[in-house]
Enzyme design. Structure first.
Site, PDB file in Angstrom:
ATOM      1  N   GLY A   1       0.836  -1.212   0.000  1.00  0.00           N
ATOM      2  CA  GLY A   1       0.000   0.000   0.000  1.00  0.00           C
ATOM      3  C   GLY A   1       0.864   1.252   0.000  1.00  0.00           C
ATOM      4  O   GLY A   1       1.985   1.253  -0.538  1.00  0.00           O
TER       5      GLY A   1
ATOM      6  N   ASN B   1       0.379  -0.157  12.658  1.00  0.00           N
ATOM      7  CA  ASN B   1      -0.105   0.399  13.925  1.00  0.00           C
ATOM      8  C   ASN B   1      -1.214  -0.444  14.555  1.00  0.00           C
ATOM      9  O   ASN B   1      -1.870  -1.189  13.851  1.00  0.00           O
ATOM     10  CB  ASN B   1      -0.648   1.808  13.658  1.00  0.00           C
ATOM     11  CG  ASN B   1       0.469   2.840  13.693  1.00  0.00           C
ATOM     12  OD1 ASN B   1       1.254   2.886  14.630  1.00  0.00           O
ATOM     13  ND2 ASN B   1       0.535   3.679  12.676  1.00  0.00           N
TER      14      ASN B   1
ATOM     15  N   HIS C   1       4.078   5.131  20.379  1.00  0.00           N
ATOM     16  CA  HIS C   1       3.713   5.877  19.180  1.00  0.00           C
ATOM     17  C   HIS C   1       2.220   6.199  19.237  1.00  0.00           C
ATOM     18  O   HIS C   1       1.408   5.613  18.555  1.00  0.00           O
ATOM     19  CB  HIS C   1       4.032   5.020  17.951  1.00  0.00           C
ATOM     20  CG  HIS C   1       3.861   5.730  16.651  1.00  0.00           C
ATOM     21  ND1 HIS C   1       4.361   6.972  16.399  1.00  0.00           N
ATOM     22  CD2 HIS C   1       3.242   5.341  15.503  1.00  0.00           C
ATOM     23  CE1 HIS C   1       4.058   7.322  15.155  1.00  0.00           C
ATOM     24  NE2 HIS C   1       3.375   6.351  14.595  1.00  0.00           N
TER      25      HIS C   1
HETATM   26  N1  APR Z   1      -0.964  -9.715   3.959  1.00  0.00           N
HETATM   27  C1  APR Z   1      -0.313  -8.833   3.166  1.00  0.00           C
HETATM   28  N2  APR Z   1      -0.751  -7.592   2.929  1.00  0.00           N
HETATM   29  C2  APR Z   1      -1.887  -7.222   3.523  1.00  0.00           C
HETATM   30  C3  APR Z   1      -2.620  -8.090   4.372  1.00  0.00           C
HETATM   31  C4  APR Z   1      -2.111  -9.380   4.575  1.00  0.00           C
HETATM   32  N3  APR Z   1      -2.719 -10.260   5.359  1.00  0.00           N
HETATM   33  N4  APR Z   1      -3.711  -7.414   4.799  1.00  0.00           N
HETATM   34  C5  APR Z   1      -3.665  -6.191   4.258  1.00  0.00           C
HETATM   35  N5  APR Z   1      -2.574  -6.075   3.485  1.00  0.00           N
HETATM   36  C6  APR Z   1      -2.153  -4.947   2.659  1.00  0.00           C
HETATM   37  C7  APR Z   1      -3.313  -4.273   1.958  1.00  0.00           C
HETATM   38  O1  APR Z   1      -3.765  -5.036   0.852  1.00  0.00           O
HETATM   39  C8  APR Z   1      -2.696  -2.944   1.551  1.00  0.00           C
HETATM   40  O2  APR Z   1      -2.130  -2.996   0.267  1.00  0.00           O
HETATM   41  O3  APR Z   1      -1.582  -3.911   3.437  1.00  0.00           O
HETATM   42  C9  APR Z   1      -1.596  -2.737   2.616  1.00  0.00           C
HETATM   43  C10 APR Z   1      -1.831  -1.524   3.492  1.00  0.00           C
HETATM   44  O4  APR Z   1      -1.726  -0.404   2.687  1.00  0.00           O
HETATM   45  P1  APR Z   1      -2.590   0.936   2.914  1.00  0.00           P
HETATM   46  O5  APR Z   1      -4.002   0.571   3.086  1.00  0.00           O
HETATM   47  O6  APR Z   1      -2.195   1.867   1.822  1.00  0.00           O
HETATM   48  O7  APR Z   1      -2.075   1.467   4.318  1.00  0.00           O
HETATM   49  P2  APR Z   1      -0.720   2.273   4.611  1.00  0.00           P
HETATM   50  O8  APR Z   1      -0.998   3.720   4.574  1.00  0.00           O
HETATM   51  O9  APR Z   1       0.371   1.724   3.796  1.00  0.00           O
HETATM   52  O10 APR Z   1      -0.496   1.894   6.154  1.00  0.00           O
HETATM   53  C11 APR Z   1      -0.143   0.590   6.518  1.00  0.00           C
HETATM   54  O11 APR Z   1       1.255   1.291   8.322  1.00  0.00           O
HETATM   55  O12 APR Z   1       1.635   3.420   9.130  1.00  0.00           O
HETATM   56  C12 APR Z   1       0.941   2.226   9.320  1.00  0.00           C
HETATM   57  O13 APR Z   1      -1.097   2.895  10.451  1.00  0.00           O
HETATM   58  C13 APR Z   1      -0.561   2.432   9.233  1.00  0.00           C
HETATM   59  O14 APR Z   1      -1.167   0.261  10.023  1.00  0.00           O
HETATM   60  C14 APR Z   1      -1.025   1.055   8.878  1.00  0.00           C
HETATM   61  C15 APR Z   1       0.115   0.515   8.009  1.00  0.00           C
END
Ligand code: APR
Length: 307
Positions: free
Chosen positions: A12, A121, A176
């Site tokens: 993501g 987080n 955090h």
């Molecule tokens: N396995 C692999 N990837 C996963 C899984 C999983 N089981 N579940 C979710 N994902 C992926 C999603 O498909 C998505 O592409 O995790 C990614 C998260 O990306 P975003 O939704 O863009 O979130 P992002 O802003 O990258 O934040 C991710 O980091 O800073 C922290 O609080 C934030 O917990 C959050 C994490």
């Protein structure tokens, strides 16, 4: 000599941007993995097609298969959901615990000697969970939070003073979340503590803005949370590990008695090397800072207890 390998879990905003920074800096080859089919593959191919223009030789592959993550030197975990306006990081607890727990189980077998950097987080609890699930020694499981919080703090300090950001070194300790502890006496402009340079009220104002640094961005974005500064901070930690540099950075690390805390992950200054945490630095804090840190530790403990 073969290049180092970094696996980034979650393709993501934070994961994708971290991967991009890693290959553009040519720090390692990257394996980008996500649960969504096509997302890591598409992003990886897109990034590879920037190599000629950007001039990097590092490779990135996108995948949904954990076999491709084998033999990683560093694993970055960004999988999970991000917060939306009105949410605190703590609201992500149960959803992200299930996701992070699952990915850790799948990734550790293939890379038993890796250092894991957790970004999902609520950070401190997710790092603790990763340590438990991985079975890794605590020094090889670290969370990314303090570098980001300090980098936000540094920006606000440089803005308030109108000085170059290059001279600012800022320190933020604790969990955090809303209880994080900016530490003015260890936040300096070329060695001069900001307590010498800024009035008390201004420092208070900056401290508050730092604590809400992430929420301020969530409010603007509305659909997700910050990722440019979080990915930069993640890569700073990964770089220190890959280069065995010994940089001292505030990280979420396992406390075994330091700062009077035992058996809990929380944000403290850490010397980072190839095996992760080389040592934890114990700062000489004043009574107020110690009390604030204890308060933050308690908040982390309480949240960990909810798992
Ligand atoms: N396995 C692999 N990837 C996963 C899984 C999983 N089981 N579940 C979710 N994902 C992926 C999603 O498909 C998505 O592409 O995790 C990614 C998260 O990306 P975003 O939704 O863009 O979130 P992002 O802003 O990258 O934040 C991710 O980091 O800073 C922290 O609080 C934030 O917990 C959050 C994490």
């Amino acid at each position: 000599m073969s290049r180092k390998k970094v696996t980034v879990i979650g393709a993501g905003n934070v994961g994708g941007t971290s991967a991009q920074r890693l290959i553009e800096k040519q720090l390692a080859d990257v394996c980008l993995i996500d649960i969504v089919e096509g997302l890591p593959q598409g992003k990886a191919l897109d990034m590879m097609q920037s190599a000629a223009t950007e001039g990097f030789d590092s490779h990135i592959v996108g995948t949904n298969d954990y076999k491709d993550t084998a033999n990683s030197d560093v694993i970055v975990i960004t999988a999970g959901i991000a917060r939306k306006p009105g949410m605190s990081r703590d609201d992500l607890l149960s959803t992200n615990a299930a996701i992070v727990g699952g990915v850790v189980e799948q990734v550790v077998g293939g890379s038993p000697n890796a250092v894991i950097v957790v970004v999902s987080n609520p950070l401190d609890v997710m790092t603790q969970l990763t340590w438990k699930k991985s079975g890794f020694p605590a020094h090889r499981v670290i969370g990314m939070a303090g570098v980001l919080d300090s980098s936000r703090y540094a920006m606000f300090i440089s803005e308030a003073l109108g000085c170059s950001i290059k001279d600012v070194r800022a320190t933020v300790l604790g969990g955090h979340g809303d209880t994080m502890v900016p530490v003015p006496q260890y936040s300096t402009v070329n060695g001069i503590a900001i307590t010498e340079l800024l009035p008390k009220e201004k420092i208070e104002e900056i401290n508050e803005r730092t604590k809400n640094g992430g929420a301020e961005i969530v409010k603007h974005l509305k659909t997700g949370s910050a990722y440019y500064a979080p990915s930069a901070s993640t890569v700073a930690m990964v770089e220190a590990i890959l280069l065995d540099s010994g940089r001292i950075l505030p990280c979420c690390a396992y406390l075994d008695g330091q700062y009077g805390v035992k058996g809990l992950y929380c944000g403290v200054p850490v010397e980072l090397g190839a095996k992760g945490v080389r040592r934890i630095i114990e700062l000489d804090l004043n009574a107020k800072e110690l009390a604030d840190l204890q308060n933050s530790v308690n908040a982390v403990k309480e949240l960990a207890g909810k798992l």
